[in-house]
Write a protein that holds these residues in place. Sequence first.
Motif, PDB file in Angstrom:
ATOM      1  N   GLN A  25       9.337   5.262   2.875  1.00  0.00           N
ATOM      2  CA  GLN A  25       9.053   5.889   1.519  1.00  0.00           C
ATOM      3  C   GLN A  25       9.994   6.208   0.592  1.00  0.00           C
ATOM      4  O   GLN A  25      10.047   6.901  -0.237  1.00  0.00           O
ATOM      5  CB  GLN A  25       7.998   7.173   1.776  1.00  0.00           C
ATOM      6  CG  GLN A  25       6.570   6.923   2.373  1.00  0.00           C
ATOM      7  CD  GLN A  25       5.788   8.075   2.581  1.00  0.00           C
ATOM      8  OE1 GLN A  25       6.498   9.323   2.458  1.00  0.00           O
ATOM      9  NE2 GLN A  25       4.649   8.267   2.314  1.00  0.00           N
ATOM     10  N   ALA A  30       0.911  -1.141  -0.062  1.00  0.00           N
ATOM     11  CA  ALA A  30      -0.081   0.064   0.004  1.00  0.00           C
ATOM     12  C   ALA A  30       0.934   1.175  -0.191  1.00  0.00           C
ATOM     13  O   ALA A  30       0.518   2.147  -0.629  1.00  0.00           O
ATOM     14  CB  ALA A  30      -0.919   0.066   1.163  1.00  0.00           C
ATOM     15  N   ARG A  31       2.000   1.327   0.783  1.00  0.00           N
ATOM     16  CA  ARG A  31       2.894   2.270   0.877  1.00  0.00           C
ATOM     17  C   ARG A  31       3.190   2.781  -0.701  1.00  0.00           C
ATOM     18  O   ARG A  31       3.562   3.878  -1.107  1.00  0.00           O
ATOM     19  CB  ARG A  31       4.007   2.185   1.755  1.00  0.00           C
ATOM     20  CG  ARG A  31       3.710   2.100   3.140  1.00  0.00           C
ATOM     21  CD  ARG A  31       3.583   3.761   3.589  1.00  0.00           C
ATOM     22  NE  ARG A  31       3.635   3.760   4.878  1.00  0.00           N
ATOM     23  CZ  ARG A  31       2.900   4.689   5.710  1.00  0.00           C
ATOM     24  NH1 ARG A  31       2.169   5.549   5.033  1.00  0.00           N
ATOM     25  NH2 ARG A  31       2.978   4.697   7.021  1.00  0.00           N
ATOM     26  N   ILE A  86      -2.720   8.251  -4.748  1.00  0.00           N
ATOM     27  CA  ILE A  86      -3.902   7.533  -4.341  1.00  0.00           C
ATOM     28  C   ILE A  86      -3.827   7.644  -2.779  1.00  0.00           C
ATOM     29  O   ILE A  86      -2.547   7.494  -2.123  1.00  0.00           O
ATOM     30  CB  ILE A  86      -4.647   6.312  -4.740  1.00  0.00           C
ATOM     31  CG1 ILE A  86      -3.774   4.989  -4.403  1.00  0.00           C
ATOM     32  CG2 ILE A  86      -4.920   6.494  -6.348  1.00  0.00           C
ATOM     33  CD1 ILE A  86      -4.281   3.851  -4.917  1.00  0.00           C
ATOM     34  N   SER A  87      -5.012   7.506  -2.124  1.00  0.00           N
ATOM     35  CA  SER A  87      -4.800   7.505  -0.347  1.00  0.00           C
ATOM     36  C   SER A  87      -4.307   6.128  -0.188  1.00  0.00           C
ATOM     37  O   SER A  87      -4.393   5.211  -0.959  1.00  0.00           O
ATOM     38  CB  SER A  87      -6.281   7.802  -0.072  1.00  0.00           C
ATOM     39  OG  SER A  87      -6.990   6.577  -0.310  1.00  0.00           O
ATOM     40  N   TYR A  88      -3.788   5.897   1.155  1.00  0.00           N
ATOM     41  CA  TYR A  88      -3.269   4.958   1.650  1.00  0.00           C
ATOM     42  C   TYR A  88      -4.329   3.816   1.572  1.00  0.00           C
ATOM     43  O   TYR A  88      -4.198   2.619   1.378  1.00  0.00           O
ATOM     44  CB  TYR A  88      -2.781   4.922   3.147  1.00  0.00           C
ATOM     45  CG  TYR A  88      -2.593   3.803   3.670  1.00  0.00           C
ATOM     46  CD1 TYR A  88      -1.152   3.272   3.601  1.00  0.00           C
ATOM     47  CD2 TYR A  88      -3.161   2.992   4.666  1.00  0.00           C
ATOM     48  CE1 TYR A  88      -0.711   1.844   3.993  1.00  0.00           C
ATOM     49  CE2 TYR A  88      -2.732   1.848   5.118  1.00  0.00           C
ATOM     50  CZ  TYR A  88      -1.456   1.429   5.057  1.00  0.00           C
ATOM     51  OH  TYR A  88      -1.107   0.201   5.522  1.00  0.00           O
ATOM     52  N   THR A  89      -5.731   4.045   1.937  1.00  0.00           N
ATOM     53  CA  THR A  89      -6.776   3.137   1.979  1.00  0.00           C
ATOM     54  C   THR A  89      -7.012   2.570   0.607  1.00  0.00           C
ATOM     55  O   THR A  89      -7.105   1.307   0.552  1.00  0.00           O
ATOM     56  CB  THR A  89      -7.842   3.883   2.752  1.00  0.00           C
ATOM     57  OG1 THR A  89      -7.759   4.338   3.956  1.00  0.00           O
ATOM     58  CG2 THR A  89      -9.099   2.790   2.635  1.00  0.00           C
ATOM     59  N   GLN A  90      -7.150   3.359  -0.296  1.00  0.00           N
ATOM     60  CA  GLN A  90      -7.482   3.095  -1.710  1.00  0.00           C
ATOM     61  C   GLN A  90      -6.216   2.025  -2.101  1.00  0.00           C
ATOM     62  O   GLN A  90      -6.558   1.077  -2.909  1.00  0.00           O
ATOM     63  CB  GLN A  90      -7.746   4.068  -2.533  1.00  0.00           C
ATOM     64  CG  GLN A  90      -8.799   5.061  -2.310  1.00  0.00           C
ATOM     65  CD  GLN A  90      -8.580   6.365  -3.291  1.00  0.00           C
ATOM     66  OE1 GLN A  90      -7.826   6.924  -3.436  1.00  0.00           O
ATOM     67  NE2 GLN A  90      -9.953   6.748  -3.500  1.00  0.00           N
ATOM     68  N   ALA A  91      -5.170   2.546  -1.920  1.00  0.00           N
ATOM     69  CA  ALA A  91      -3.788   1.557  -2.320  1.00  0.00           C
ATOM     70  C   ALA A  91      -3.770   0.306  -1.741  1.00  0.00           C
ATOM     71  O   ALA A  91      -3.624  -0.704  -2.229  1.00  0.00           O
ATOM     72  CB  ALA A  91      -2.550   2.325  -2.035  1.00  0.00           C
ATOM     73  N   GLU A 137       0.587   4.298  -2.849  1.00  0.00           N
ATOM     74  CA  GLU A 137       0.258   5.279  -2.347  1.00  0.00           C
ATOM     75  C   GLU A 137       1.027   6.398  -2.618  1.00  0.00           C
ATOM     76  O   GLU A 137       0.783   7.505  -3.148  1.00  0.00           O
ATOM     77  CB  GLU A 137       0.103   5.453  -0.647  1.00  0.00           C
ATOM     78  CG  GLU A 137       0.039   6.760  -0.082  1.00  0.00           C
ATOM     79  CD  GLU A 137       0.426   6.685   1.399  1.00  0.00           C
ATOM     80  OE1 GLU A 137      -0.215   7.683   2.085  1.00  0.00           O
ATOM     81  OE2 GLU A 137       0.977   5.788   1.624  1.00  0.00           O
ATOM     82  N   THR A 138       2.450   6.115  -2.738  1.00  0.00           N
ATOM     83  CA  THR A 138       3.421   7.260  -3.209  1.00  0.00           C
ATOM     84  C   THR A 138       3.497   7.424  -4.531  1.00  0.00           C
ATOM     85  O   THR A 138       3.813   8.522  -4.860  1.00  0.00           O
ATOM     86  CB  THR A 138       4.826   6.799  -2.371  1.00  0.00           C
ATOM     87  OG1 THR A 138       4.592   6.417  -0.994  1.00  0.00           O
ATOM     88  CG2 THR A 138       5.898   7.981  -2.784  1.00  0.00           C
TER      89      THR A 138
END
Length: 488
Positions: free
Chosen positions: A306, A147-148, A156-161, A151-152
């Motif tokens: 990250q 997810a990280r 997109i947001s962490y939750t979406q990722a 996201e990066t």
Amino acid sequence: MNLGIIFPLILYLAFVFGAAIYAYVKRTKGDFLTEYYVGNRSMTGFVLAMTTASTYASASSFVGGPGAAYKYGLGWVLLAMIQVPAVWLALGVLGKKFALLSRETHALTLNDLFLYRYKNKYLVWLSSLALLLAFFAAMTVQFIGGARLLETTIGISYTQALLLFAFTVGIYTFIGGFRAVVLTDTIQGTVMIIGTVILLGGTIYALGGVESAVNKLTEIDPALVSPYGPNEMLGFQFMASFWVLVCFGVVGLPHTAVRAMAFKDSKALHRGMLIGTMVLSFIMFGMHLAGALGRAIIPDLTIADQVIPTLMLQVLPPIVAGIFLAAPMSAIMSTIDAQLIQSSSIFIKDLYLAAKPNAAKNEKKISVFSSIITLILTALLILAALNPPEMIIWLNLFAFGGLEAAFLWVILLGIYWDKANAYGALSSMMVGLSSYVWLTQFNIKLLGFHQIVPALIFGLIAFLVGNKWGESRSGKNSGKTAEKITAL
């Protein structure tokens, strides 16, 4: 959202799903259990090397480890190379005996071997519980790492990722089973090597060469180019503990041990040991060095994990960055799919079929159950990963240590010591795991060593004491089964 980055990733994922569909077709033509859990024991040397190295190289190798190198400097790169012999050691110690024994006993899981070796259902139950708890923690780390990355890199947001990553891994794992896992691991191992070359080369080029990079790190903090790191953190006790945790102890990792049950022949084993060691060496050195040098390019990251996705966006063109993104995704996916398969096998093979052996005749029902469990586990992991820690490497090492504390001596002494019995195995598993959790929970370090070192010592002592007590209860016949095993 950068389409130049996303497009290569979509192509890669399509390729992965193609392998899963191929594996599904193969699975429908053979015995479900043998095909789904050990891929019909057909791995070649190259596939064995790639799946073992890929499974070992997880989110910690592409996210957490480089994040630690970013924070602690070049000393962490040196420390990471302690892991180089891990594949050679694990396959060399377990390979031949596990392969012969699993074929002779038709074992499909580690618990199958434990039941045959120790003749004790309580050991299987305790083993199943320990495996599920440790795997859950380890898989949570992989979900956070995946997810990280998304996201990066794709904005997109962490939750979406997290949801996107979970959907991808969960679907292709439950479609194809073990064969899909090892096939995609082979693809992923190749992608990892290419991605490591691309990112390390881009990082060094952006810094104007290695000498310039080291000079810039020295300007930030001279301790970043010291072998001991800031505040002399990477001292003897830390390095010795790390070697036990990520190299010697790998022999006790169940998802590595299962691969020793599924290769084709001795030639495949020997080739797998050599190629796997070379692949792991290259990935560990390249990714950790990129993380350490990345501090000179982006010195002000607040979340060290990250560093790799941020570095990727900064030093690589978008289309190349998209190709590289598949590399850490590969490392994470190859670890989590192996652990998902083994977790599913615990519920189906070790618990359900142990209670209802006749149910194995209904392959369609077993297939449905396996798929449902895989999806349920994926959903639970999403919930567990919703609130990630700042650095995932410590959580990943905690899960590593828990598996090793519980299983190292049970596996090693079980196949190499003919007098080992269930009393010793149970004692070792309970004392090793509980002492490791207790020492970690209260951050107790005996003589400055990581908690895994005393936990393994306590586990070994418990095995010897419990084994002696078991001998007095069982008499001289307790070693007959083991004699047959150690003769293999």
